[in-house]
Every structure is written in structure tokens, then in C-alpha cells.
Scaffold this motif. Structure first.
Motif, PDB file in Angstrom:
ATOM      1  N   ALA A   7       0.848  -1.184   0.000  1.00  0.00           N
ATOM      2  CA  ALA A   7       0.000   0.000   0.000  1.00  0.00           C
ATOM      3  C   ALA A   7       0.886   1.236   0.000  1.00  0.00           C
ATOM      4  CB  ALA A   7      -0.905   0.004   1.226  1.00  0.00           C
ATOM      5  N   ALA A   8       0.331   2.337  -0.456  1.00  0.00           N
ATOM      6  CA  ALA A   8       1.043   3.612  -0.458  1.00  0.00           C
ATOM      7  C   ALA A   8       0.067   4.720  -0.102  1.00  0.00           C
ATOM      8  CB  ALA A   8       1.677   3.874  -1.810  1.00  0.00           C
ATOM      9  N   ILE A   9       0.569   5.703   0.621  1.00  0.00           N
ATOM     10  CA  ILE A   9      -0.234   6.858   1.014  1.00  0.00           C
ATOM     11  C   ILE A   9       0.546   8.102   0.615  1.00  0.00           C
ATOM     12  CG2 ILE A   9      -1.157   8.181   2.948  1.00  0.00           C
ATOM     13  CD1 ILE A   9      -1.429   5.556   4.475  1.00  0.00           C
ATOM     14  N   ARG A  10      -0.111   9.019  -0.071  1.00  0.00           N
ATOM     15  CA  ARG A  10       0.501  10.310  -0.402  1.00  0.00           C
ATOM     16  C   ARG A  10      -0.266  11.383   0.363  1.00  0.00           C
ATOM     17  NH1 ARG A  10       3.577  12.028  -5.247  1.00  0.00           N
ATOM     18  NH2 ARG A  10       3.801  14.261  -5.020  1.00  0.00           N
ATOM     19  N   LEU A  11       0.440  12.121   1.210  1.00  0.00           N
ATOM     20  CA  LEU A  11      -0.169  13.167   2.027  1.00  0.00           C
ATOM     21  C   LEU A  11       0.046  14.523   1.369  1.00  0.00           C
ATOM     22  CD1 LEU A  11       1.337  11.956   5.401  1.00  0.00           C
ATOM     23  CD2 LEU A  11      -0.947  11.491   4.540  1.00  0.00           C
ATOM     24  N   ARG A  12      -1.011  15.340   1.334  1.00  0.00           N
ATOM     25  CA  ARG A  12      -0.908  16.683   0.767  1.00  0.00           C
ATOM     26  C   ARG A  12      -1.591  17.680   1.696  1.00  0.00           C
ATOM     27  NH1 ARG A  12      -2.052  15.626  -5.584  1.00  0.00           N
ATOM     28  NH2 ARG A  12       0.108  15.250  -6.090  1.00  0.00           N
ATOM     29  N   HIS A  13      -0.921  18.816   1.856  1.00  0.00           N
ATOM     30  CA  HIS A  13      -1.486  19.929   2.621  1.00  0.00           C
ATOM     31  C   HIS A  13      -0.831  21.186   2.059  1.00  0.00           C
ATOM     32  CE1 HIS A  13      -2.167  22.757   5.893  1.00  0.00           C
ATOM     33  NE2 HIS A  13      -3.150  21.971   6.272  1.00  0.00           N
ATOM     34  N   PRO A  14      -1.596  22.279   1.868  1.00  0.00           N
ATOM     35  CA  PRO A  14      -1.014  23.463   1.232  1.00  0.00           C
ATOM     36  C   PRO A  14       0.129  24.118   2.010  1.00  0.00           C
ATOM     37  CG  PRO A  14      -3.253  23.913   2.000  1.00  0.00           C
ATOM     38  CD  PRO A  14      -3.018  22.442   2.153  1.00  0.00           C
ATOM     39  N   ASP A  15       0.245  23.864   3.302  1.00  0.00           N
ATOM     40  CA  ASP A  15       1.292  24.488   4.106  1.00  0.00           C
ATOM     41  C   ASP A  15       2.505  23.589   4.342  1.00  0.00           C
ATOM     42  OD1 ASP A  15      -0.313  26.737   4.307  1.00  0.00           O
ATOM     43  OD2 ASP A  15      -1.260  26.037   6.159  1.00  0.00           O
ATOM     44  N   TYR A  16       2.525  22.401   3.697  1.00  0.00           N
ATOM     45  CA  TYR A  16       3.615  21.450   3.910  1.00  0.00           C
ATOM     46  C   TYR A  16       4.002  20.788   2.593  1.00  0.00           C
ATOM     47  CZ  TYR A  16       2.402  21.864   8.817  1.00  0.00           C
ATOM     48  OH  TYR A  16       2.161  22.354  10.063  1.00  0.00           O
ATOM     49  N   ALA A  17       5.208  20.228   2.582  1.00  0.00           N
ATOM     50  CA  ALA A  17       5.644  19.456   1.426  1.00  0.00           C
ATOM     51  C   ALA A  17       4.902  18.120   1.421  1.00  0.00           C
ATOM     52  CB  ALA A  17       7.153  19.210   1.489  1.00  0.00           C
ATOM     53  N   ASP A  18       4.626  17.598   0.227  1.00  0.00           N
ATOM     54  CA  ASP A  18       3.981  16.287   0.126  1.00  0.00           C
ATOM     55  C   ASP A  18       4.850  15.220   0.782  1.00  0.00           C
ATOM     56  OD1 ASP A  18       2.107  17.578  -1.404  1.00  0.00           O
ATOM     57  OD2 ASP A  18       2.462  16.410  -3.221  1.00  0.00           O
ATOM     58  N   TYR A  21       4.307   7.578   1.905  1.00  0.00           N
ATOM     59  CA  TYR A  21       4.634   6.412   2.726  1.00  0.00           C
ATOM     60  C   TYR A  21       4.246   5.186   1.916  1.00  0.00           C
ATOM     61  CZ  TYR A  21       5.198   9.402   6.803  1.00  0.00           C
ATOM     62  OH  TYR A  21       5.638  10.339   7.692  1.00  0.00           O
ATOM     63  N   SER A  22       5.164   4.241   1.783  1.00  0.00           N
ATOM     64  CA  SER A  22       4.872   3.062   0.967  1.00  0.00           C
ATOM     65  C   SER A  22       5.507   1.819   1.564  1.00  0.00           C
ATOM     66  CB  SER A  22       5.399   3.262  -0.455  1.00  0.00           C
ATOM     67  OG  SER A  22       5.200   2.094  -1.215  1.00  0.00           O
ATOM     68  N   THR A  23       4.801   0.707   1.396  1.00  0.00           N
ATOM     69  CA  THR A  23       5.334  -0.574   1.854  1.00  0.00           C
ATOM     70  C   THR A  23       6.219  -1.198   0.786  1.00  0.00           C
ATOM     71  OG1 THR A  23       3.425  -1.758   0.975  1.00  0.00           O
ATOM     72  CG2 THR A  23       3.302  -1.018   3.263  1.00  0.00           C
ATOM     73  N   ASP A  24       6.304  -0.542  -0.382  1.00  0.00           N
ATOM     74  CA  ASP A  24       7.018  -1.104  -1.523  1.00  0.00           C
ATOM     75  C   ASP A  24       8.330  -0.389  -1.817  1.00  0.00           C
ATOM     76  OD1 ASP A  24       6.999  -3.121  -3.446  1.00  0.00           O
ATOM     77  OD2 ASP A  24       6.241  -1.765  -4.998  1.00  0.00           O
ATOM     78  N   LEU A  34      12.389   9.327  -2.422  1.00  0.00           N
ATOM     79  CA  LEU A  34      11.150   8.946  -3.094  1.00  0.00           C
ATOM     80  C   LEU A  34      10.009   8.652  -2.138  1.00  0.00           C
ATOM     81  CD1 LEU A  34      12.618   6.691  -5.909  1.00  0.00           C
ATOM     82  CD2 LEU A  34      11.888   9.066  -6.058  1.00  0.00           C
ATOM     83  N   GLY A  35      10.274   8.703  -0.868  1.00  0.00           N
ATOM     84  CA  GLY A  35       9.234   8.447   0.124  1.00  0.00           C
ATOM     85  C   GLY A  35       9.826   7.809   1.359  1.00  0.00           C
ATOM     86  N   ARG A  36       8.931   7.399   2.245  1.00  0.00           N
ATOM     87  CA  ARG A  36       9.363   6.734   3.473  1.00  0.00           C
ATOM     88  C   ARG A  36       8.845   5.311   3.460  1.00  0.00           C
ATOM     89  NH1 ARG A  36       7.682  12.041   5.651  1.00  0.00           N
ATOM     90  NH2 ARG A  36       9.597  13.149   6.086  1.00  0.00           N
ATOM     91  N   SER A  37       9.718   4.389   3.778  1.00  0.00           N
ATOM     92  CA  SER A  37       9.352   2.976   3.794  1.00  0.00           C
ATOM     93  C   SER A  37       8.687   2.635   5.123  1.00  0.00           C
ATOM     94  CB  SER A  37      10.606   2.123   3.599  1.00  0.00           C
ATOM     95  OG  SER A  37      10.274   0.762   3.629  1.00  0.00           O
ATOM     96  N   VAL A  38       7.582   1.910   5.041  1.00  0.00           N
ATOM     97  CA  VAL A  38       6.890   1.444   6.244  1.00  0.00           C
ATOM     98  C   VAL A  38       6.493  -0.015   6.040  1.00  0.00           C
ATOM     99  CG1 VAL A  38       5.989   3.699   6.920  1.00  0.00           C
ATOM    100  CG2 VAL A  38       4.638   2.242   5.435  1.00  0.00           C
ATOM    101  N   ARG A  39       6.330  -0.729   7.119  1.00  0.00           N
ATOM    102  CA  ARG A  39       5.858  -2.110   7.019  1.00  0.00           C
ATOM    103  C   ARG A  39       4.351  -2.103   6.805  1.00  0.00           C
ATOM    104  NH1 ARG A  39       7.466  -2.675  12.067  1.00  0.00           N
ATOM    105  NH2 ARG A  39       5.737  -4.092  12.481  1.00  0.00           N
ATOM    106  N   PHE A  40       3.868  -3.065   6.072  1.00  0.00           N
ATOM    107  CA  PHE A  40       2.438  -3.155   5.787  1.00  0.00           C
ATOM    108  C   PHE A  40       1.640  -3.265   7.086  1.00  0.00           C
ATOM    109  CE2 PHE A  40      -1.534  -5.262   4.730  1.00  0.00           C
ATOM    110  CZ  PHE A  40      -1.977  -4.451   3.704  1.00  0.00           C
TER     111      PHE A  40
END
Length: 168
Positions: A7-18, A21-24, A34-40
Motif C-alpha cells: 500500500a502507499a499513502i501520499r499526504l498533501r497539505h497546502p502548508d507542507y511538502a507532500d 509512505y509506501s510498503t514497496d 522517493l518516500g518513506r518505507s513502512v511495514r504493511f
């Protein structure tokens, strides 16, 4: 239902950088920003803590070959490069101001990819790697040329209403 293996999650907020988080992601991909690795299991537990950072400001300008600003130009940008297999990345857009400038607050430090097309000019593309120290990009549009041709079928007959795209 089918069992998920990643799974992967992309977080967006206008006051922060995207943030992604991805298990891959491999550790190498993570070190490339390219992101932060997390366990499923962490993600599935619904207790994953996700951190957003303020990011950096990137600015740019759209001008023609004579250096004349192009106000109101629609600049497309993304922090991930499209390729033949993923042509539709989450591109965002914003217009240039009266001086042809644009500002992107709260961006990641990954390489950014830009595209712009102004009426009467050929499209311009550019990329910017903020890690090199520069946080400014200039897109220069030049007069386009007419491309003509004919689409025919295997018998040599014209094919009306064919859609044509250019890939370089």
C-alpha cells in the motif's frame, strides 16, 4: 475480498511538502527521497504516525526566446517523472503572474519536472533538482513549427479523425 500485499499513502497539505509512505520502497529508494518505507502491518494497524515537513520554495519564470515574460501561462509540475508506463502522474498546475513568474511554496527536495504551453509557441519542458542548490527554473518557449503528414491504413487509404501524439 483479495488480500493486499502492499500500500502507499501520499499526504498533501497546502502548508507542507507532500509526503509518501509506501510498503514497496527499498532503502535505496528511500535514500533517494522517493518516500518513506513502512511495514504493511504498521499501515494496516491504523496507528501509523505520518510526519509532514515545511519543505522548500521553488520559483520560476516563463519567457519567450526574446526574454519577454509570458503572463497567465499554465505551468504544469510534478515531483515524479512520468514515463511510458506511468504517463499520468499527479501533475499540478498554476498560472504565471504579470511578469511570467510563478512560486511553489512547501515543495519536496526531489527533482521537479515542469511543462508549459503558450498559444503560438511550442511546448517547453524543464527539470530542476533542488539538491544542486538552485531553486529557480526558467521555461523558454519558442515559436512552433507546423508538422504535416498523412495517416493511412494498410491499403494506403486515408484514415480520417486519427489522433496523433508526439513522444520524444
Amino acid at each position: 475480498h483479495p488480500r493486499l500485499s502492499w500500500a502507499a499513502i501520499r499526504l498533501r497539505h497546502p502548508d507542507y511538502a507532500d509526503a509518501v509512505y509506501s510498503t514497496d520502497l527499498t532503502k535505496e529508494m528511500e535514500s533517494m527521497g522517493l518516500g518513506r518505507s513502512v511495514r504493511f502491518e504498521e499501515m494496516a494497524s491504523l496507528k501509523l504516525v505520518q510526519v509532514l515537513e515545511k519543505g522548500i520554495e521553488i520559483s520560476g519564470r516563463v519567457v519567450n526566446e526574446e526574454g519577454k515574460p509570458q503572463p497567465g501561462a499554465k505551468v504544469l509540475y510534478a515531483d515524479r517523472k512520468a514515463d511510458r508506463y506511468r504517463p499520468y502522474l499527479p501533475m499540478r498546475s498554476l498560472p504565471t503572474d504579470a511578469q511570467g513568474r510563478f512560486f511553489l511554496p512547501h515543495q519536496t527536495t526531489r527533482t521537479h519536472y515542469f511543462a508549459v504551453q503558450v498559444m503560438g509557441y511550442a511546448p517547453a519542458i524543464a527539470e530542476l533538482d533542488p539538491e544542486t542548490g538552485s531553486r529557480t527554473v526558467q521555461l523558454v518557449v519558442s515559436k512552433g513549427r507546423v508538422l504535416t503528414g498523412e495517416v493511412i491504413d494498410h491499403e494506403g487509404l486515408p484514415v480520417p479523425n486519427a489522433s496523433i501524439s508526439f513522444d520524444d
